[in-house]
Design an enzyme around this catalytic site. Structure first.
Site, PDB file in Angstrom:
ATOM      1  N   ASN A  11      20.219  14.542  48.249  1.00  0.00           N
ATOM      2  CA  ASN A  11      18.767  14.388  47.373  1.00  0.00           C
ATOM      3  C   ASN A  11      18.492  12.774  48.046  1.00  0.00           C
ATOM      4  O   ASN A  11      19.002  11.842  47.206  1.00  0.00           O
ATOM      5  CB  ASN A  11      18.787  14.395  46.043  1.00  0.00           C
ATOM      6  CG  ASN A  11      17.580  13.895  45.363  1.00  0.00           C
ATOM      7  OD1 ASN A  11      16.695  13.627  46.037  1.00  0.00           O
ATOM      8  ND2 ASN A  11      17.851  13.711  43.990  1.00  0.00           N
ATOM      9  N   LYS A  13      15.724  11.145  47.751  1.00  0.00           N
ATOM     10  CA  LYS A  13      14.982  10.455  46.826  1.00  0.00           C
ATOM     11  C   LYS A  13      14.077   9.578  47.555  1.00  0.00           C
ATOM     12  O   LYS A  13      13.634  10.326  48.776  1.00  0.00           O
ATOM     13  CB  LYS A  13      15.569   9.430  45.919  1.00  0.00           C
ATOM     14  CG  LYS A  13      16.836  10.114  45.215  1.00  0.00           C
ATOM     15  CD  LYS A  13      17.326   9.470  43.719  1.00  0.00           C
ATOM     16  CE  LYS A  13      18.272  10.127  43.288  1.00  0.00           C
ATOM     17  NZ  LYS A  13      18.941   9.578  42.062  1.00  0.00           N
ATOM     18  N   HIS A  96      14.259  17.345  38.635  1.00  0.00           N
ATOM     19  CA  HIS A  96      15.194  16.288  38.540  1.00  0.00           C
ATOM     20  C   HIS A  96      14.824  15.527  37.272  1.00  0.00           C
ATOM     21  O   HIS A  96      13.622  15.018  37.109  1.00  0.00           O
ATOM     22  CB  HIS A  96      15.060  15.562  40.127  1.00  0.00           C
ATOM     23  CG  HIS A  96      16.111  14.457  40.171  1.00  0.00           C
ATOM     24  ND1 HIS A  96      16.202  13.148  39.484  1.00  0.00           N
ATOM     25  CD2 HIS A  96      17.300  14.437  40.740  1.00  0.00           C
ATOM     26  CE1 HIS A  96      17.166  12.705  39.854  1.00  0.00           C
ATOM     27  NE2 HIS A  96      17.897  13.526  40.481  1.00  0.00           N
ATOM     28  N   GLU A  98      14.592  12.356  37.097  1.00  0.00           N
ATOM     29  CA  GLU A  98      13.568  11.169  37.569  1.00  0.00           C
ATOM     30  C   GLU A  98      12.370  11.866  37.413  1.00  0.00           C
ATOM     31  O   GLU A  98      11.286  11.054  37.327  1.00  0.00           O
ATOM     32  CB  GLU A  98      14.064  10.606  38.944  1.00  0.00           C
ATOM     33  CG  GLU A  98      15.308   9.578  38.842  1.00  0.00           C
ATOM     34  CD  GLU A  98      16.101   9.689  39.917  1.00  0.00           C
ATOM     35  OE1 GLU A  98      15.616  10.025  41.292  1.00  0.00           O
ATOM     36  OE2 GLU A  98      17.136   9.286  40.178  1.00  0.00           O
ATOM     37  N   GLU A 166      23.188  17.231  36.047  1.00  0.00           N
ATOM     38  CA  GLU A 166      23.441  15.815  36.345  1.00  0.00           C
ATOM     39  C   GLU A 166      23.496  15.098  35.174  1.00  0.00           C
ATOM     40  O   GLU A 166      21.916  15.006  34.747  1.00  0.00           O
ATOM     41  CB  GLU A 166      22.351  15.637  37.351  1.00  0.00           C
ATOM     42  CG  GLU A 166      22.141  16.286  38.788  1.00  0.00           C
ATOM     43  CD  GLU A 166      21.342  15.450  39.732  1.00  0.00           C
ATOM     44  OE1 GLU A 166      22.117  15.117  40.562  1.00  0.00           O
ATOM     45  OE2 GLU A 166      20.294  15.357  39.733  1.00  0.00           O
ATOM     46  N   GLY A 172      23.438   7.361  39.859  1.00  0.00           N
ATOM     47  CA  GLY A 172      23.273   6.094  40.425  1.00  0.00           C
ATOM     48  C   GLY A 172      23.959   4.784  39.802  1.00  0.00           C
ATOM     49  O   GLY A 172      23.605   3.812  40.100  1.00  0.00           O
ATOM     50  N   SER A 212      26.676  10.365  40.783  1.00  0.00           N
ATOM     51  CA  SER A 212      27.665   9.340  41.388  1.00  0.00           C
ATOM     52  C   SER A 212      28.895  10.241  42.030  1.00  0.00           C
ATOM     53  O   SER A 212      30.090   9.760  41.758  1.00  0.00           O
ATOM     54  CB  SER A 212      28.349   8.632  40.279  1.00  0.00           C
ATOM     55  OG  SER A 212      27.266   7.597  39.837  1.00  0.00           O
TER      56      SER A 212
HETATM   57  P1  PGA Z   1      23.507   9.838  42.642  1.00  0.00           P
HETATM   58  O1  PGA Z   1      22.248  10.519  42.430  1.00  0.00           O
HETATM   59  O2  PGA Z   1      24.635  10.462  43.690  1.00  0.00           O
HETATM   60  O3  PGA Z   1      22.952   8.542  43.446  1.00  0.00           O
HETATM   61  O4  PGA Z   1      24.043   9.307  41.352  1.00  0.00           O
HETATM   62  C1  PGA Z   1      22.289  11.967  42.242  1.00  0.00           C
HETATM   63  C2  PGA Z   1      20.813  12.532  42.068  1.00  0.00           C
HETATM   64  O5  PGA Z   1      20.037  12.194  41.206  1.00  0.00           O
HETATM   65  O6  PGA Z   1      20.611  13.771  42.354  1.00  0.00           O
END
Ligand code: PGA
Length: 250
Positions: A11, A13, A96, A98, A166, A172, A212
């Protein structure tokens, strides 16, 4: 080991440029990725066509990060699942955290997006996960169960749908739940799917872990009985790290 094919999904983003997108996909292809693993990259909308061309002829699939619920019409700034299919995407991430936070997307909307994606012939990657406060309150399994019930359409099958668990607090941040906690939530999600869509779908559906995931923790996460891949943000932006995760698959 389950018969479910491991899916390693990136992803991106809101990160990329034309140069970065083609370079990253070339780097992934050059790996090459292990043949027993399915690879997916999800760049921002403007780079999807370029990503599809760069990935063509390889086993790297291309997906988007969200879609609208309608096929077309007066929805300024939005993109439909049909358009994604038209430019060569095979998958789309929906719900997601976000998107749920930045755009106030509700379970109901996420279900409609997943349903639109499936209707367009895409695989919907439906995201669920608890916040830190919800985990501290001991309500992780309830939160995830209600997100699965509310966001997974009745048209979902193990071929057209993937679930991504997630934990919001792990995205992140470099923090992850313990492997035991991850396995417990994934097993619970599989039972939630069985209750809603039947045991066959539950047995076949892929449940990815996200939050992560990186080369150093991928092996233990991907070895868990109910973890069928990863949805990777930060570590998907470097070919070596993304391939390192794919190469950690059992
Ligand atoms: P990350 O993000 O691997 O940077 O923690 C995962 C995601 O939001 O899909």
């Amino acid at each position: 080991m389950s018969a479910r094919t491991i899916l390693i999904a990136g992803n991106w983003k809101m990160n990329a440029s034309q140069e970065m997108a083609s370079g990253l996909i070339d780097g992934i292809k050059a790996g090459p990725p292990p043949s027993n693993v399915e690879m997916l990259v999800c760049p921002p909308f403007p780079y999807l066509g370029l990503a599809v061309s760069s990935a063509s002829g390889s086993n790297v699939h291309v997906g988007a990060q969200t879609c609208h619920t309608n096929v077309s019409g007066a929805h300024t700034g939005d993109v439909s699942a049909e358009m994604l299919k038209d430019v060569g995407c095979s998958h789309v991430i929906v719900g997601h955290s976000e998107r749920r936070t930045d755009h106030g997307e509700t379970n109901e909307q996420v279900m409609a997006q997943a349903s639109a994606a499936i209707g367009a012939g895409l695989v919907a990657v439906i995201c669920v996960g608890e916040t830190e406060a919800e985990r501290d309150a001991g309500s992780t399994l309830d939160v995830v169960a209600s997100q699965i019930a509310g966001s997974t359409p009745s048209s979902a099958t193990s071929d057209n749908t993937v679930i991504a668990y997630e934990p919001v607090w792990a995205i992140g941040t470099g923090r992850t739940p313990t492997t035991e906690e991850v396995q417990d939530v994934h097993a619970a999600i599989r039972s939630n799917i069985a209750a809603k869509l039947g045991q066959d779908t539950a047995d076949g559906i892929r449940i990815l872990y996200g939050g992560s995931m990186k080369p150093s923790n991928a092996q233990e996460l991907l070895a868990l009985a109910d973890v069928d891949g990863g949805l990777i943000g930060g570590a998907s932006l470097k070919a070596a790290d993304f391939l390192g995760i794919a190469n950690s698959a059992p």
